[in-house]
Design an enzyme around this catalytic site. Sequence first.
Site, PDB file in Angstrom:
ATOM      1  N   TYR A   1    -116.456  24.088 -45.566  1.00  0.00           N
ATOM      2  CA  TYR A   1    -116.701  22.899 -44.388  1.00  0.00           C
ATOM      3  C   TYR A   1    -115.742  22.035 -45.306  1.00  0.00           C
ATOM      4  CZ  TYR A   1    -120.452  21.626 -47.653  1.00  0.00           C
ATOM      5  OH  TYR A   1    -121.475  21.352 -49.209  1.00  0.00           O
ATOM      6  N   CYS A   2    -114.870  20.915 -44.418  1.00  0.00           N
ATOM      7  CA  CYS A   2    -114.077  20.513 -45.454  1.00  0.00           C
ATOM      8  C   CYS A   2    -112.752  21.171 -46.010  1.00  0.00           C
ATOM      9  CB  CYS A   2    -114.935  19.371 -45.812  1.00  0.00           C
ATOM     10  SG  CYS A   2    -113.198  18.140 -46.110  1.00  0.00           S
TER      11      CYS A   2
END
Length: 281
Positions: A148-149
Site C-alpha cells: 500500500y502507498c
Amino acid sequence: MEQHLSLLRQDEWRIIDHSSLGPHFDAKQSFAIDDTLCAFVGKGESSPVMRSWVHHNTIVLGIQDTRVPYLQDGVQFLKEQGYRVIVRNSGGLAVVLDEGVLNLSLILRESEKGIDINRGYDTMWELVRFMFKEYNVQIDAYEIVGSYCPGSYDLSIDGKKFAGISQRRLRNGIAVQIYICVNGSGAKRAEIIQGFYEKTLKKDETKFAYPEINPATMASLSELLQTELTVSEVMFNVLTTLKDLSGRIYAEGLREEEQEMYEKNFIRMKERNEKAFKDLL
C-alpha cells in the site's frame, strides 16, 4: 553517502516526542504540527526537528483516495474494522497507523542551494540504515509493487516492505516523514487497505491507477528481523543515532508562538477533512 550524512550531522537536533500520547491523539494534529514546525524551521527560528508520533487504529488516506467511486462504502468498512479515517495534506495513498507503527518526521530548512527531493528521501533512508546497522541486514529503497502507498522510496528487507517515506515542503521548510511498521503483522495491515480498495472501486475503471494490494509484500521489522521489537526500543535507537551523528540533541515542546500557528493549522486540517467527507456525513 557523505552528502546525505551532512543533513543528519546538524549542530543540534530539537526532539519532539509524541510517540506515547495514547489513543486520543488525533492524526490530524500531527499533520498540523509538522506544517507548523516547517514554517519555524524554514525561517530559521528553530533548530532542525526530529518529531516522533504514534496514532492508534487510524487509516490515513491520500487526496486521491477520496476520489474513488464508492468512498462511503470504504469508509464504512474501515470504521467497522475499528479504524478512524482521516485525509492528510501531503501526497501519497492510504496507510495504516496503529500502536505498532512509529512515525518519524525530520524537519529541515531549505538551504540556499536547495535540498532536492531525492536528497530528502535519502536522508531518512540513511537514518533508518544507521538505526538498524547492528542487525547486518540490507535495507533497500525501491518501489514494492503490491504494497500500500507504493513509492520509489519504499524501505524493504528481502523484498518485503516495512516502511514508506513521504515529503512535504512548505515555507522554506521540508518535512520528510516515514512510517515504520515496528511490530504486528504487515500482511494484516495490508489486508485492511486491500479491503478498502475492493469496497471503493468494485472493479470500476478509474483514471487514476490505484494499487493492487498483495498482503504478502509487506511485513513488520519484528517479522523481518525475527526479534520482538517495541516502538520505545526503536525510539531509543533514533535518539542514540542522532546523538552519535550530531553535536547535541535536546527535547523541547511547541513554543507559544508555534502553538498559535498550530491552532490555525489544525483548524485547516479539520476543515479539509470535513470537506473531503462532507457527502458521507
